[in-house]
Design a protein around this motif. Structure first.
Motif, mmCIF file in Angstrom:
data_model
loop_
_atom_site.group_PDB
_atom_site.id
_atom_site.type_symbol
_atom_site.label_atom_id
_atom_site.label_comp_id
_atom_site.label_asym_id
_atom_site.label_seq_id
_atom_site.Cartn_x
_atom_site.Cartn_y
_atom_site.Cartn_z
ATOM 1 N N SER A 37 0.807 -1.200 0.000
ATOM 2 C CA SER A 37 0.000 0.000 0.000
ATOM 3 C C SER A 37 0.853 1.267 0.000
ATOM 4 O O SER A 37 0.523 2.250 -0.649
ATOM 5 N N GLU A 179 10.111 -8.348 7.525
ATOM 6 C CA GLU A 179 9.238 -7.267 8.013
ATOM 7 C C GLU A 179 8.913 -7.377 9.511
ATOM 8 O O GLU A 179 8.969 -6.386 10.234
ATOM 9 N N GLY A 201 -0.509 -5.089 7.335
ATOM 10 C CA GLY A 201 -0.426 -4.108 6.258
ATOM 11 C C GLY A 201 -1.616 -4.120 5.332
ATOM 12 O O GLY A 201 -2.746 -4.454 5.726
ATOM 13 N N GLY A 203 -1.493 -5.713 2.024
ATOM 14 C CA GLY A 203 -1.580 -6.986 1.325
ATOM 15 C C GLY A 203 -1.416 -8.205 2.214
ATOM 16 O O GLY A 203 -1.809 -9.312 1.837
HETATM 17 N N1 LIG Z 1 -6.481 4.992 9.922
HETATM 18 C C1 LIG Z 1 -6.623 3.805 9.356
HETATM 19 N N2 LIG Z 1 -7.634 2.978 9.725
HETATM 20 C C2 LIG Z 1 -7.789 1.778 9.159
HETATM 21 N N3 LIG Z 1 -6.972 1.274 8.221
HETATM 22 C C3 LIG Z 1 -5.960 2.050 7.820
HETATM 23 C C4 LIG Z 1 -5.719 3.344 8.352
HETATM 24 N N4 LIG Z 1 -4.617 3.863 7.746
HETATM 25 C C5 LIG Z 1 -4.197 2.925 6.864
HETATM 26 N N5 LIG Z 1 -4.995 1.847 6.914
HETATM 27 C C6 LIG Z 1 -4.891 0.625 6.111
HETATM 28 O O1 LIG Z 1 -3.598 0.068 6.316
HETATM 29 C C7 LIG Z 1 -3.215 -0.662 5.152
HETATM 30 C C8 LIG Z 1 -1.820 -0.222 4.773
HETATM 31 O O2 LIG Z 1 -0.963 -0.446 5.828
HETATM 32 P P1 LIG Z 1 0.625 -0.414 5.620
HETATM 33 O O3 LIG Z 1 1.020 0.899 5.037
HETATM 34 O O4 LIG Z 1 1.219 -0.829 6.900
HETATM 35 O O5 LIG Z 1 0.769 -1.556 4.516
HETATM 36 P P2 LIG Z 1 1.969 -1.927 3.576
HETATM 37 O O6 LIG Z 1 3.207 -2.032 4.369
HETATM 38 O O7 LIG Z 1 1.999 -1.001 2.416
HETATM 39 O O8 LIG Z 1 1.490 -3.367 3.047
HETATM 40 P P3 LIG Z 1 2.124 -4.824 3.254
HETATM 41 O O9 LIG Z 1 2.987 -4.799 4.470
HETATM 42 O O10 LIG Z 1 0.949 -5.725 3.378
HETATM 43 O O11 LIG Z 1 2.885 -5.076 1.994
HETATM 44 C C9 LIG Z 1 -4.237 -0.347 4.069
HETATM 45 O O12 LIG Z 1 -5.113 -1.434 3.943
HETATM 46 C C10 LIG Z 1 -4.960 0.875 4.617
HETATM 47 O O13 LIG Z 1 -6.300 0.947 4.175
#
Ligand SMILES: Nc1ncnc2c1ncn2[C@@H]1O[C@H](COP(=O)(O)OP(=O)(O)OP(=O)(O)O)[C@@H](O)[C@H]1O
Ligand SMILES: [Mg+2]
Length: 353
Positions: A37, A179, A201, A203
């Motif tokens: 994300s 991670e 996260g 995904g």
């Molecule tokens: N305030 C919030 N409330 C609920 N969900 C949130 C909020 N802020 C972000 N998210 C959710 O968190 C997720 C992204 O989190 P993060 O940035 O930790 O993931 P990532 O590291 O990019 O993904 P991954 O680790 O799975 O590859 C998304 O699904 C997003 O919709």
């Protein structure tokens, strides 16, 4: 016990010395979290750790000079690829809202999508917007990689090697860090880097149990925020994009849902947390040699999906329901759930010689 303390103090001192050395040489270590994300970069500065992030997303549109001018005037980041203009990073959201366009992603379920032809050019552009090329050859960059979900080992190899190559081409000495371990590095320093780090996260959810910074169990599940968005969307007849907005605006898991969307969000959040705790329990039960701990272990949860109010309590309830083969001292959330992995990667980079 005293000996262990002495040793850890020495390690901390060595890290400090190494940092001083690197600063003198003009080389600053960096950490980067390439997530489904978001992409988050972390660097050590005189005043502390600094982080910056971009949405890991893009929208391709047909090229025209007119469109290109409009993008430029609106501060929307883009690049040209053949007969397409590719809007990328955080500007994608602004653009999608303006034109009600569907957003594409270079990654899905925690890994680079090998079927997405735009994946690499977009990732490279996003990384380039967060991180300059290395100033001196061999500057250290630690990048986070997930644990392979069952059956996806080959895709993880592709993901990791692709990123490593790119970082090396930027002049860095690239080191991969798991991670969950990065979460332990960023959040459990006060517990001698011992405990369970979880990252929920977009995904995936990742988890690692570490003793004195050494990972002993690593696992992941291909369920995260994206899964919730899609599942809720399909049962309530909304787009996943719309559900994501509602969710991020502040779903509160600690109080009763007040409409159809909230009810579905509660259901799938519960499903996610149950799957996560079950995966943790299973990974521990399967482990052949679990180091014996003389003390109960803490669990710390990071990642954007852990942000809603009531998430920690939901997790604690699931933990109580299923039970783990070891004793847990407590559950807490990371100080900043969205940057914990990148911060941990930076700490890993500092330890590298
Ligand atoms: N305030 C919030 N409330 C609920 N969900 C949130 C909020 N802020 C972000 N998210 C959710 O968190 C997720 C992204 O989190 P993060 O940035 O930790 O993931 P990532 O590291 O990019 O993904 P991954 O680790 O799975 O590859 C998304 O699904 C997003 O919709
Ligand atoms: Mg992540």
């Amino acid at each position: 016990m005293e000996e262990r303390k002495d040793h850890l103090w020495k390690v901390a001192q060595e890290v400090e010395d190494r940092l001083d050395e690197m600063e003198k040489a003009g080389a600053a270590p960096a950490g980067i979290d390439v997530g489904t994300s978001k992409v988050v970069a972390a660097r050590k500065r005189a005043k502390g750790i600094e982080t910056a992030s971009q949405l890991n997303a893009f929208i391709p549109i047909p090229y025209s000079r007119f469109t290109e001018t409009i993008l430029g005037q609106n501060d929307i980041s883009y690049f040209r690829e053949g007969d397409e203009l590719v809007v990328f990073a955080t500007a994608t959201e602004k653009f999608a809202n303006m034109f009600n366009a569907e957003v594409s992603r270079p990654m899905s379920d925690g890994l680079i999508n090998p079927r997405e032809k735009m994946a690499l050019p977009v990732l490279e552009a996003i990384i380039g917007s967060l991180l300059p090329k290395a100033k001196t050859q061999g500057e250290i960059l630690a990048f986070s990689v997930p644990a392979a979900p069952a059956g996806k080992e080959a895709e993880l190899t592709y993901h990791e090697a692709t990123l490593r190559r790119h970082f090396e081409a930027m002049g860095y000495k690239a080191v991969a860090i798991n991670e969950g371990l990065a979460v332990v590095f960023s959040e459990l320093e006060d517990n001698n880097f011992t405990g369970i780090g979880l990252s929920c996260g977009g995904g995936m959810c990742n988890g690692t149990l570490a003793f004195l910074s050494i990972p002993s169990i690593m696992f992941s599940i291909a369920k995260g925020g994206d899964y919730i968005d899609h599942a809720v969307g399909s049962v309530v007849g909304e787009s996943a994009t719309r559900v994501k907005v509602i969710k991020e605006e502040g779903i509160d898991l600690s109080r009763s849902p007040k409409d159809k969307v909230e009810k579905a969000l509660h259901i799938y959040y519960e499903d996610l947390v149950e799957s996560l705790v079950e995966a943790l329990r299973r990974a521990m039960s399967r482990a052949e040699k679990m180091p014996k701990s003389d003390r109960p272990l803490p669990i710390v949860i990071a990642g954007g999906s852990a942000k809603p109010r009531g998430f920690k309590e939901l997790f604690e309830r699931a933990l109580k329901g299923r039970g783990l083969p070891i004793e847990i001292s407590g559950v807490r959330l990371a100080g900043d759930p969205l940057t914990a992995t990148a911060r941990g990667a930076l700490i890993a980079a500092m330890y590298e010689k």
